[in-house]
Design an enzyme around this catalytic site. Structure first.
Site, PDB file in Angstrom:
ATOM      1  N   ASP A  92      43.321  45.935  40.128  1.00 22.77           N
ATOM      2  CA  ASP A  92      43.377  44.853  41.088  1.00 22.77           C
ATOM      3  C   ASP A  92      44.141  43.711  40.434  1.00 22.77           C
ATOM      4  OD1 ASP A  92      42.946  43.352  43.368  1.00 22.77           O
ATOM      5  OD2 ASP A  92      41.219  42.372  42.486  1.00 22.77           O
ATOM      6  N   SER A  93      44.763  42.914  41.263  1.00 24.23           N
ATOM      7  CA  SER A  93      45.722  41.926  40.775  1.00 24.23           C
ATOM      8  C   SER A  93      45.100  40.617  40.322  1.00 24.23           C
ATOM      9  CB  SER A  93      46.676  41.589  41.914  1.00 24.23           C
ATOM     10  OG  SER A  93      45.915  41.022  42.981  1.00 24.23           O
ATOM     11  N   GLY A  94      43.864  40.387  40.691  1.00 26.98           N
ATOM     12  CA  GLY A  94      43.268  39.074  40.473  1.00 26.98           C
ATOM     13  C   GLY A  94      43.078  38.346  41.788  1.00 26.98           C
ATOM     14  N   PHE A  96      41.104  39.092  44.120  1.00 27.90           N
ATOM     15  CA  PHE A  96      39.681  38.940  44.427  1.00 27.90           C
ATOM     16  C   PHE A  96      39.085  37.759  43.675  1.00 27.90           C
ATOM     17  CE2 PHE A  96      35.119  39.838  43.899  1.00 27.90           C
ATOM     18  CZ  PHE A  96      34.752  39.921  45.228  1.00 27.90           C
ATOM     19  N   ASP A 146      47.228  38.642  46.082  1.00 27.30           N
ATOM     20  CA  ASP A 146      46.985  38.112  47.425  1.00 27.30           C
ATOM     21  C   ASP A 146      45.922  37.027  47.385  1.00 27.30           C
ATOM     22  OD1 ASP A 146      44.798  39.692  46.783  1.00 27.30           O
ATOM     23  OD2 ASP A 146      44.526  40.469  48.807  1.00 27.30           O
ATOM     24  N   GLN A 194      45.937  41.277  55.048  1.00 17.20           N
ATOM     25  CA  GLN A 194      44.879  40.274  55.211  1.00 17.20           C
ATOM     26  C   GLN A 194      44.746  39.962  56.699  1.00 17.20           C
ATOM     27  OE1 GLN A 194      42.612  39.021  53.174  1.00 17.20           O
ATOM     28  NE2 GLN A 194      43.322  40.032  51.309  1.00 17.20           N
ATOM     29  N   GLY A 221      40.323  41.740  52.145  1.00 17.91           N
ATOM     30  CA  GLY A 221      39.663  40.683  52.909  1.00 17.91           C
ATOM     31  C   GLY A 221      38.588  41.182  53.849  1.00 17.91           C
ATOM     32  N   ASP A 271      36.788  51.447  46.715  1.00 19.67           N
ATOM     33  CA  ASP A 271      36.210  51.074  45.428  1.00 19.67           C
ATOM     34  C   ASP A 271      35.120  50.071  45.736  1.00 19.67           C
ATOM     35  OD1 ASP A 271      38.213  48.720  45.851  1.00 19.67           O
ATOM     36  OD2 ASP A 271      36.882  48.082  44.239  1.00 19.67           O
ATOM     37  N   HIS A 340      23.812  58.165  38.117  1.00 20.07           N
ATOM     38  CA  HIS A 340      23.339  58.754  39.378  1.00 20.07           C
ATOM     39  C   HIS A 340      24.145  58.223  40.567  1.00 20.07           C
ATOM     40  CE1 HIS A 340      21.054  59.836  42.883  1.00 20.07           C
ATOM     41  NE2 HIS A 340      21.266  58.591  43.265  1.00 20.07           N
TER      42      HIS A 340
END
Length: 376
Positions: A92-94, A96, A146, A194, A221, A271, A340
RNA sequence: GGGCAGUUACCAAAGUGGCCAACUGGGGCUGACUGUAACUCAGCUGUCUUUCGACUUCGGAGGUUCGAAUCCUUCACUGCCCA
């Protein structure tokens, strides 16, 4: 990276496919365990490979950039060499963190200035920089930088935010195409849709993303505060537009039910931190429902952890024992729960794939959804 | 035998006349967690009640006071010190 669409479910938009990267193949639909800081918390790669059967894991640009830092990753020869995971990695690019570290960042046209959550130092992330760092990390799939718009954003904010994401996307694409991988294997770049919960924005964003003509596309998003039904609605709208012959990645989602609903609507990749984080906090996802392992009712339940589970921890350990480990705050509790949960998530998407190929996905899904929601 | 200190809810421990069902930890119970600042966070934890509120509590008994976990008397027990 290539994507081969193998089967379409006759009853729904669900599909089965095969992604091929230089680090191996990924059968879709797939769940990707999250390994933010170069480690899937509490889980060895041996378990991830042999027991959980993960085919691809995530890393995070922001976190890896801060620690260990780009220099160390380059010296190591990339993240695969650094952490020993030789299968595909997606970073992920950052984007988030733009959302989750709101208090520690400032946005402007150029990019996002973060204040490190570790030492308070200032760092500028731009779409170009995010590509560069991900080149250094050496992920097989790298994500556009993004702004992950909050789920409760009003229309005007969402529209402005989407515009910024699109302009950043164009810059990211340009920079990606102008640069080369650093470690001799190929990398690919996924743009991100988005538009918050607004159908016209989502359509506009999906069209812009599709027009970038990348190997795969992501939906971002979502699951960030909006009602679940809105999320499903947005997935449907977006997947009408994103090309069928490319994988679709729904970022950060979700619960087992969310994943099945996503698959039914044509999503291929997922994910989420839930199986690991919730696992560490005592929650188990099973095919029969969810369990809070700290609950008193497991105190003297000496039955196997999950009699339908596919992981060795499901057979070796009992509910009473795992409860004891959680109550005693033993580290093994988090390991068992994480193994688990991840094994369950990978089993779930594997079963979904089998049923898509067998042609009875929708029927199977209906039954599963009902079971998954139960509280044991 | 004498002196001193102490006895508070499951444990530890504040409170030393009214704002006390009683601070705070721990433990216990329950819940939350969705591109990981998360082995984290929140609520509850005397009884009854959905809430409001009512009722019973601070070693035992008795007393002073409008009012006591807090003051007095006495008993019991615990710890330390001197014989």
């Amino acid at each position: 990276m290539t994507f081969e669409l193998q089967h379409n479910d006759p009853q729904s938009k669900a599909r089965a496919g095969l992604i091929t990267t230089d680090h191996g193949q990924i059968e879709t639909p797939i769940f990707m365990p999250v390994g933010t800081v170069a480690s899937v918390k509490a889980v060895h790669f041996h378990e991830l490979r042999e027991d959980i059967k993960a085919q691809i894991i995530l890393g995070n640009t922001y976190h890896l950039y801060l620690r260990p830092g780009v220099e160390i990753l380059e010296q190591a020869g990339g993240l695969h060499k650094f952490n020993g995971w030789d299968r595909p990695i997606l970073t992920d690019s950052g984007g988030f963190q733009v959302f989750s570290l709101t208090a520690n960042r400032k946005l402007n046209e150029e990019g996002a200035t973060f204040r490190s959550h570790i030492d308070g130092s200032k760092h500028l992330f731009t779409p170009e920089r995010a590509v560069e760092i991900q080149r250094s990390i050496g992920a097989d799939i790298i994500m556009a930088f993004d702004e992950c718009t909050p789920g409760d954003a009003d229309y005007n904010y969402a529209k402005k935010s989407m515009g910024l994401t699109h302009r950043w996307l164009a810059r990211g694409v340009k920079h990606f195409d102008a640069t080369e991988p650093k470690y001799g294997y190929s990398q690919t770049f996924f743009p991100i849709v988005q538009g918050c919960v607004y159908p016209d924005l989502r359509r506009q964003s999906a069209e812009f993303v599709a027009s970038q003509n990348r190997d795969g596309n992501a939906i971002g998003g979502l699951a960030v505060g909006e009602p679940t039904e809105k999320m499903y609605e947005m997935i449907e709208i977006v997947n009408e537009i994103l090309p069928e012959n490319k994988p679709r990645y729904l970022m950060g989602v979700g619960t087992p039910q969310n994943i099945l609903e996503g698959i039914e609507r044509g999503v291929d990749m997922f994910d989420c931190v839930m199986p690991t984080r919730n696992g560490r906090n005592g929650m188990l996802f099973t095919s029969q429902g969810i369990m809070n392992m700290r609950n008193e009712k497991w105190k003297n339940d000496f039955s196997p952890l999950d009699e339908f589970g596919t992981s060795y921890v499901d057979r070796v350990y009992t509910k009473a024992y795992l409860r004891h480990l959680f109550i005693s705050k033993e580290l093994l509790a988090m390991q068992i729960a994480s193994i688990h949960n991840l094994a369950f998530y990978l089993w779930l998407v594997g079963e979904a794939r089998k049923h898509i190929i067998a042609g009875d996905f929708s029927q199977w899904k209906r039954g599963m959804i009902e079971q998954l929601g139960r509280r044991l």
